[in-house]
Design a protein around this motif. Sequence first.
Motif, PDB file in Angstrom:
ATOM      1  N   ARG A  71       0.846  -1.197   0.000  1.00 39.40           N
ATOM      2  CA  ARG A  71       0.000   0.000   0.000  1.00 39.40           C
ATOM      3  C   ARG A  71       0.881   1.246   0.000  1.00 39.40           C
ATOM      4  O   ARG A  71       2.088   1.163   0.223  1.00 39.40           O
ATOM      5  CB  ARG A  71      -0.865   0.031   1.261  1.00 39.40           C
ATOM      6  N   GLU A  72       0.259   2.373  -0.160  1.00 32.79           N
ATOM      7  CA  GLU A  72       0.971   3.654  -0.120  1.00 32.79           C
ATOM      8  C   GLU A  72       1.714   3.828   1.201  1.00 32.79           C
ATOM      9  O   GLU A  72       2.824   4.366   1.233  1.00 32.79           O
ATOM     10  CB  GLU A  72      -0.018   4.804  -0.342  1.00 32.79           C
ATOM     11  N   ASP A  73       1.140   3.344   2.306  1.00 31.00           N
ATOM     12  CA  ASP A  73       1.777   3.487   3.620  1.00 31.00           C
ATOM     13  C   ASP A  73       2.823   2.389   3.892  1.00 31.00           C
ATOM     14  O   ASP A  73       3.308   2.251   5.002  1.00 31.00           O
ATOM     15  CB  ASP A  73       0.734   3.530   4.737  1.00 31.00           C
ATOM     16  N   ASP A  74       3.140   1.597   2.877  1.00 30.36           N
ATOM     17  CA  ASP A  74       4.180   0.569   2.908  1.00 30.36           C
ATOM     18  C   ASP A  74       3.757  -0.727   3.591  1.00 30.36           C
ATOM     19  O   ASP A  74       4.577  -1.615   3.793  1.00 30.36           O
ATOM     20  CB  ASP A  74       5.474   1.101   3.544  1.00 30.36           C
ATOM     21  N   THR A  75       2.488  -0.890   3.933  1.00 33.92           N
ATOM     22  CA  THR A  75       2.037  -2.166   4.488  1.00 33.92           C
ATOM     23  C   THR A  75       1.807  -3.151   3.336  1.00 33.92           C
ATOM     24  O   THR A  75       1.290  -2.771   2.284  1.00 33.92           O
ATOM     25  CB  THR A  75       0.756  -2.021   5.340  1.00 33.92           C
ATOM     26  N   PRO A  76       2.200  -4.401   3.528  1.00 33.73           N
ATOM     27  CA  PRO A  76       2.089  -5.402   2.457  1.00 33.73           C
ATOM     28  C   PRO A  76       0.645  -5.682   2.056  1.00 33.73           C
ATOM     29  O   PRO A  76      -0.245  -5.745   2.906  1.00 33.73           O
ATOM     30  CB  PRO A  76       2.717  -6.651   3.067  1.00 33.73           C
ATOM     31  N   LEU A  77       0.446  -5.854   0.751  1.00 31.35           N
ATOM     32  CA  LEU A  77      -0.853  -6.276   0.225  1.00 31.35           C
ATOM     33  C   LEU A  77      -0.782  -7.717  -0.252  1.00 31.35           C
ATOM     34  O   LEU A  77      -1.570  -8.551   0.169  1.00 31.35           O
ATOM     35  CB  LEU A  77      -1.285  -5.385  -0.946  1.00 31.35           C
ATOM     36  N   GLU A  78       0.135  -7.983  -1.161  1.00 34.40           N
ATOM     37  CA  GLU A  78       0.312  -9.345  -1.647  1.00 34.40           C
ATOM     38  C   GLU A  78       1.670  -9.464  -2.319  1.00 34.40           C
ATOM     39  O   GLU A  78       2.281  -8.470  -2.711  1.00 34.40           O
ATOM     40  CB  GLU A  78      -0.803  -9.758  -2.609  1.00 34.40           C
ATOM     41  N   THR A  79       2.120 -10.696  -2.439  1.00 36.40           N
ATOM     42  CA  THR A  79       3.361 -10.981  -3.138  1.00 36.40           C
ATOM     43  C   THR A  79       3.047 -11.983  -4.234  1.00 36.40           C
ATOM     44  O   THR A  79       2.455 -13.027  -3.982  1.00 36.40           O
ATOM     45  CB  THR A  79       4.424 -11.551  -2.181  1.00 36.40           C
ATOM     46  N   LEU A  80       3.431 -11.606  -5.431  1.00 35.54           N
ATOM     47  CA  LEU A  80       3.210 -12.455  -6.595  1.00 35.54           C
ATOM     48  C   LEU A  80       4.549 -13.072  -6.991  1.00 35.54           C
ATOM     49  O   LEU A  80       5.553 -12.362  -7.098  1.00 35.54           O
ATOM     50  CB  LEU A  80       2.638 -11.605  -7.735  1.00 35.54           C
ATOM     51  N   ILE A  81       4.561 -14.379  -7.194  1.00 34.36           N
ATOM     52  CA  ILE A  81       5.786 -15.084  -7.577  1.00 34.36           C
ATOM     53  C   ILE A  81       5.537 -15.767  -8.923  1.00 34.36           C
ATOM     54  O   ILE A  81       4.573 -16.530  -9.065  1.00 34.36           O
ATOM     55  CB  ILE A  81       6.186 -16.117  -6.504  1.00 34.36           C
ATOM     56  N   LEU A  82       6.408 -15.450  -9.877  1.00 35.96           N
ATOM     57  CA  LEU A  82       6.292 -16.021 -11.224  1.00 35.96           C
ATOM     58  C   LEU A  82       7.552 -16.790 -11.583  1.00 35.96           C
ATOM     59  O   LEU A  82       8.659 -16.356 -11.267  1.00 35.96           O
ATOM     60  CB  LEU A  82       6.109 -14.905 -12.263  1.00 35.96           C
ATOM     61  N   SER A  83       7.380 -17.880 -12.282  1.00 33.89           N
ATOM     62  CA  SER A  83       8.523 -18.619 -12.804  1.00 33.89           C
ATOM     63  C   SER A  83       9.227 -17.753 -13.852  1.00 33.89           C
ATOM     64  O   SER A  83       8.582 -17.068 -14.643  1.00 33.89           O
ATOM     65  CB  SER A  83       8.055 -19.919 -13.454  1.00 33.89           C
ATOM     66  N   MET A  84      10.547 -17.808 -13.852  1.00 38.59           N
ATOM     67  CA  MET A  84      11.325 -17.040 -14.835  1.00 38.59           C
ATOM     68  C   MET A  84      11.596 -17.845 -16.106  1.00 38.59           C
ATOM     69  O   MET A  84      12.170 -17.323 -17.056  1.00 38.59           O
ATOM     70  CB  MET A  84      12.653 -16.593 -14.219  1.00 38.59           C
ATOM     71  N   ALA A  85      11.188 -19.106 -16.143  1.00 34.90           N
ATOM     72  CA  ALA A  85      11.530 -19.983 -17.263  1.00 34.90           C
ATOM     73  C   ALA A  85      11.169 -19.364 -18.621  1.00 34.90           C
ATOM     74  O   ALA A  85      11.994 -19.368 -19.534  1.00 34.90           O
ATOM     75  CB  ALA A  85      10.855 -21.342 -17.087  1.00 34.90           C
ATOM     76  N   ARG A  86       9.986 -18.832 -18.763  1.00 32.59           N
ATOM     77  CA  ARG A  86       9.562 -18.278 -20.057  1.00 32.59           C
ATOM     78  C   ARG A  86      10.232 -16.947 -20.369  1.00 32.59           C
ATOM     79  O   ARG A  86      10.172 -16.477 -21.497  1.00 32.59           O
ATOM     80  CB  ARG A  86       8.040 -18.120 -20.090  1.00 32.59           C
ATOM     81  N   PHE A  87      10.868 -16.331 -19.384  1.00 32.16           N
ATOM     82  CA  PHE A  87      11.537 -15.048 -19.605  1.00 32.16           C
ATOM     83  C   PHE A  87      13.019 -15.195 -19.947  1.00 32.16           C
ATOM     84  O   PHE A  87      13.649 -14.238 -20.379  1.00 32.16           O
ATOM     85  CB  PHE A  87      11.408 -14.151 -18.365  1.00 32.16           C
ATOM     86  N   ARG A  88      13.586 -16.375 -19.735  1.00 29.16           N
ATOM     87  CA  ARG A  88      15.031 -16.530 -19.935  1.00 29.16           C
ATOM     88  C   ARG A  88      15.476 -16.173 -21.348  1.00 29.16           C
ATOM     89  O   ARG A  88      16.437 -15.440 -21.537  1.00 29.16           O
ATOM     90  CB  ARG A  88      15.466 -17.940 -19.576  1.00 29.16           C
ATOM     91  N   ARG A  89      14.793 -16.689 -22.350  1.00 30.38           N
ATOM     92  CA  ARG A  89      15.184 -16.394 -23.732  1.00 30.38           C
ATOM     93  C   ARG A  89      14.979 -14.908 -24.076  1.00 30.38           C
ATOM     94  O   ARG A  89      15.877 -14.284 -24.622  1.00 30.38           O
ATOM     95  CB  ARG A  89      14.458 -17.298 -24.708  1.00 30.38           C
ATOM     96  N   PRO A  90      13.805 -14.313 -23.763  1.00 32.28           N
ATOM     97  CA  PRO A  90      13.654 -12.879 -24.054  1.00 32.28           C
ATOM     98  C   PRO A  90      14.700 -12.018 -23.349  1.00 32.28           C
ATOM     99  O   PRO A  90      15.188 -11.045 -23.934  1.00 32.28           O
ATOM    100  CB  PRO A  90      12.239 -12.546 -23.567  1.00 32.28           C
ATOM    101  N   ILE A  91      15.060 -12.371 -22.131  1.00 32.12           N
ATOM    102  CA  ILE A  91      16.081 -11.605 -21.415  1.00 32.12           C
ATOM    103  C   ILE A  91      17.424 -11.752 -22.123  1.00 32.12           C
ATOM    104  O   ILE A  91      18.120 -10.768 -22.352  1.00 32.12           O
ATOM    105  CB  ILE A  91      16.167 -12.041 -19.933  1.00 32.12           C
ATOM    106  N   ARG A  92      17.783 -12.971 -22.477  1.00 31.62           N
ATOM    107  CA  ARG A  92      19.041 -13.212 -23.189  1.00 31.62           C
ATOM    108  C   ARG A  92      19.058 -12.458 -24.529  1.00 31.62           C
ATOM    109  O   ARG A  92      20.043 -11.802 -24.871  1.00 31.62           O
ATOM    110  CB  ARG A  92      19.232 -14.713 -23.391  1.00 31.62           C
ATOM    111  N   ASP A  93      17.944 -12.539 -25.275  1.00 30.26           N
ATOM    112  CA  ASP A  93      17.853 -11.837 -26.565  1.00 30.26           C
ATOM    113  C   ASP A  93      17.947 -10.326 -26.376  1.00 30.26           C
ATOM    114  O   ASP A  93      18.594  -9.631 -27.152  1.00 30.26           O
ATOM    115  CB  ASP A  93      16.549 -12.183 -27.279  1.00 30.26           C
ATOM    116  N   TYR A  94      17.295  -9.831 -25.324  1.00 35.08           N
ATOM    117  CA  TYR A  94      17.316  -8.395 -25.064  1.00 35.08           C
ATOM    118  C   TYR A  94      18.725  -7.921 -24.715  1.00 35.08           C
ATOM    119  O   TYR A  94      19.179  -6.885 -25.199  1.00 35.08           O
ATOM    120  CB  TYR A  94      16.319  -8.038 -23.956  1.00 35.08           C
ATOM    121  N   PHE A  95      19.434  -8.694 -23.885  1.00 34.10           N
ATOM    122  CA  PHE A  95      20.821  -8.339 -23.561  1.00 34.10           C
ATOM    123  C   PHE A  95      21.682  -8.308 -24.809  1.00 34.10           C
ATOM    124  O   PHE A  95      22.486  -7.403 -25.005  1.00 34.10           O
ATOM    125  CB  PHE A  95      21.425  -9.320 -22.555  1.00 34.10           C
ATOM    126  N   ALA A  96      21.519  -9.311 -25.669  1.00 36.55           N
ATOM    127  CA  ALA A  96      22.337  -9.388 -26.885  1.00 36.55           C
ATOM    128  C   ALA A  96      22.069  -8.190 -27.804  1.00 36.55           C
ATOM    129  O   ALA A  96      23.008  -7.564 -28.308  1.00 36.55           O
ATOM    130  CB  ALA A  96      22.071 -10.702 -27.621  1.00 36.55           C
TER     131      ALA A  96
END
Length: 160
Positions: A71-96
């Motif tokens: 929240r705006e006052d810094d109290t936690p609302l939720e934490t979302l956790i996503l697998s990075m597997a599908r992002f590995r190639r786009p990240i590598r391509d973007y770096f290149a």
Amino acid sequence: MADRRIIDVTLDERTILWRSADVEQERRIAIFDLLEGNSFAPQRAAPDGYEGPYRLAISVEEGRLVLAIKREDDTPLETLILSMARFRRPIRDYFAICDSYYQAIRASTPQQIETVDMARRGVHNEAAELLMERLDGKIAVDFDTARRLFTLICVLHIRG
């Protein structure tokens, strides 16, 4: 009244081992642009009806992307956790392509720079669409917000 936007974003500095001046500039620009204009709407309703604005902490833990939403006052609302597997190639391509772009702006003709920049934007756009797809049903973001968030996700993956 709903204020569905990010007002503060932090990156887990422990994750970042090294970054060049170019990368640091990209990070600053992405954060500035993100805070200037974004659309960010967690889809899980808060028990008390809270609808923003939000603080966002981005980190990578055990190979997973962690988005800690507060929240705006810094109290936690939720934490979302996503697998990075599908992002590995786009990240590598973007770096290149970014490496090619930074080399081009130092030693190439304007036409060559434009060609590499168009390719860089294409990779970035595809990655933003993937991020929007992965966030679907969890957090609604617009395209520009997804692009800026992807840039910040990339910064967390620089290993030097």
